[in-house]
Design an enzyme around this catalytic site. Structure first.
Site, PDB file in Angstrom:
ATOM      1  CE  LYS A 190      -3.867   1.735   2.785  1.00  0.00           C
ATOM      2  NZ  LYS A 190      -4.639   1.328   3.935  1.00  0.00           N
ATOM      3  CB  SER A 202      -7.926   3.408   3.301  1.00  0.00           C
ATOM      4  OG  SER A 202      -7.246   2.480   4.327  1.00  0.00           O
ATOM      5  CB  SER A 229      -8.404   0.172   5.988  1.00  0.00           C
ATOM      6  OG  SER A 229      -9.250   1.235   5.809  1.00  0.00           O
TER       7      SER A 229
END
Length: 580
Positions: A140, A229, A253
């Protein structure tokens, strides 16, 4: 994005990035850009196009890597059917084909092929570092990598900044032989910037949007939410753009995107995986965690990520989580059915209330595997959600400044700097939603000894922990389950592990996941139970790219700036759709 642009000047009127209009991408337009649109539709539509694309994505002469687990890929590498270099090139080709639609990957690693070639040389020399040797992993874009890639949390505000070092988990992945293939898209600032729009049928809209990466699209049903997210990590793995991925979670998330995109995601115990080098919301809740297509891949990746700190230090930890992947793990287990969450009107996305039937079926399957199902109650989550949000506002203001202080090649040093940048570059940054959460956090005292903060964090933490631990003790339970997109908050605030496992696909094509959580450092039990259920249900399928994109309306926030900012008044309430 032009790397020569100086994004450090928040007042520069000359900074006007050119961004794709992601909301206007259509299936027809996407197919036409591939040069295969008409042929694909004539041969059987969008699904057959992506099937043919999967075949085309692999380099000539290599074995098919699509849907292969990490152990299967390792077997192919060991047998000489595939090299890591070929595997990386195959994933990069697939990213080039599918990412224009999905926006799951924010950038790829220009050194990935060379790194893979070096790892191939190690393998030929008889040195294999472990189960991740030569395996391409996506991470990420809030996890620092000290290489040619950016670390921005999807924001233009810190584009061009430089991190002081790899995050600890990146160091561990590299040492384990993983190839860092690229960075995944995310809800900008891990969805802790503003209140995203919500649709009762489609869920959170633009929840996977960032100014750098655009809007992450769910590959299963293009108009359905990507939810969290860590949406880019889930979408990328679901669509076979990498072998596995790293996500992060403060509350929902990892587990949320995994549920809606038919992947497995594990939010570990707080303290099991290092936070160093990860852009924070709150050190009191943040954790990175593994995301994959199978429980096996998640178990392997967790072992590599494990880097204990805080309250986990001193505890005996497994060196290998794959030892818990056992059929029969559920036999004799006592599993709690967290009854509040099976009433979707209590806490859940109204458009997903049909997932409760899937959760009940999964419980029936667990019972058939020898588990005893017991109704239980971990308490009223609304007793502490406002306190959770209040605490996060205080923590973010302090901790984001601490993170920004470590960066070079940027003038962004405080949350106030980020707010000013977004206002100065409103057409690029404040597209679908604003920065209400930023403003609320900025208006707190920023003092973590403030009695308002201390009371909020203490009440949230103690209530969440006592709810889970009390239920486990009262009913002699080994784990607790809840349906799709419900109780991420209890385990998140308590700092306890929570895993989302695919349990089915609805007639609409929308995936269904189920949450399974326990107490401190109970990852081994959860992995075992999840694996046993996964093997019995066999719910994982390749995404079908159904439906069409749903354009998200521009929020029209740039007219008449500046506006009066949101101010923290001592009470904070987060609307429906918590996921950061």
């Amino acid at each position: 994005m032009d790397p020569s642009v100086d994004s450090t000047d928040e007042n520069s009127a000359a900074y006007e990035p050119t961004l794709p209009v992601y909301s206007e991408v259509t299936r027809r337009r996407f197919l036409s850009t591939t040069g295969l649109g008409g042929a694909a539709l004539a041969a059987g539509g969008l699904t057959s196009f992506f099937t043919s694309s999967a075949a085309a994505a692999k380099p000539a002469g290599t074995a098919d890597f699509i849907e292969k687990s990490i152990p299967q890929l390792q077997a192919m590498l060991a047998a000489g059917q595939l090299t890591s270099r070929e595997l990386v090139r195959g994933y990069l080709q697939r990213i080039a084909q599918l990412n224009p639609l999905l926006h799951a990957v924010i950038e790829t690693n220009p050194q990935a092929v060379a790194i893979a070639a070096q790892l191939d040389n190690e393998r030929r020399a008889g040195h294999v570092r472990g189960p991740l040797h030569g395996i391409p992993i996506l991470v990420k874009d809030n996890v620092a990598t000290d290489d040619n890639m950016q670390t921005t949390a999807g924001s233009l505000a810190i584009y061009g900044s430089r991190v002081p070092a790899d995050a600890v988990i990146i160091q561990r992945l590299r040492a384990a032989g993983a190839v860092i293939l690229g960075k995944t898209n995310l809800g900008e600032w891990a969805n802790f910037r503003g209140f995203v729009p919500f649709d009762p049928d489609l869920g959170l809209l633009a929840v996977g949007w960032s100014a750098r990466g655009g809007n992450t699209i769910n590959p299963n049903v293009l108009g359905y939410t990507s939810w969290g997210s860590s949406s880019g990590s889930a979408a990328a793995i679901a669509a076979n753009l990498g072998a596995a991925a790293v996500g992060t979670e403060t509350d929902g998330s990892i587990t949320g995107p995994s549920a809606v995109e038919l992947t497995v995601g594990l939010k570990p115990t707080l303290g099991l995986v290092s936070q160093d080098g990860i852009i924070p919301i709150s050190h009191q809740q943040d954790t990175a965690g593994p995301m994959g297509r199978t429980v096996t891949d998640v178990a392997i990746l967790l072992g590599a990520l494990q880097s204990p700190f805080g309250s986990v230090i001193g505890h005996s930890l497994p060196s290998n989580y794959t030892q818990f992947l056992s059929r029969g793990a559920l036999d004799g287990a006592r599993i709690g059915r967290d009854v509040r969450y099976f009433d979707y009107s209590y806490y859940g996305n109204p458009g997903d209330d049909d997932t409760v039937a899937f959760a009940n079926h999964a419980l029936d399957v667990m019972e058939s595997l020898g588990a005893t199902i017991v109704d239980t109650d971990t308490g009223d989550v609304f007793a502490y959600t406002d306190d959770e949000f209040t605490a996060l506002l205080f923590e973010f203001k302090v901790q984001i400044a601490e993170y920004l202080a470590m960066l070079s090649h940027t003038k962004m040093r405080t949350l106030a700097d980020l707010i000013a940048f977004n206002n100065a570059h409103c057409p690029a940054e404040l597209v679908y939603y604003g920065q209400e959460i930023f403003e609320l956090a900025e208006s707190t005292s920023g003092d973590l000894t403030d009695p308002v903060y201390v009371a909020a964090r203490s009440n949230a933490f103690n209530t969440a922990r006592s709810g889970i631990d009390g239920a486990l003790a009262a009913d002699d339970l080994d784990a607790i389950v809840a349906p799709h997109l419900t109780n991420s908050t209890g385990p998140a605030v308590a700092g306890y592990p929570n895993i989302s496992v695919p349990i089915g696909v609805r007639a609409s094509g929308k995936p269904v996941g189920m949450l399974m959580y326990g107490t401190f450092l109970h990852e081994p039990q959860l992995i075992g139970f999840a694996y046993d259920l996964e093997q019995e249900l066999n719910a994982r399928t390749q995404p079908q790219f159904l439906g069409s994109l749903v354009p998200v309306p521009n929020a029209g926030l740039c007219d008449g700036l500046p506006k009066k900012p949101h101010v923290f008044t001592g009470k904070a309430h987060l609307p429906h759709g918590r996921d950061f």
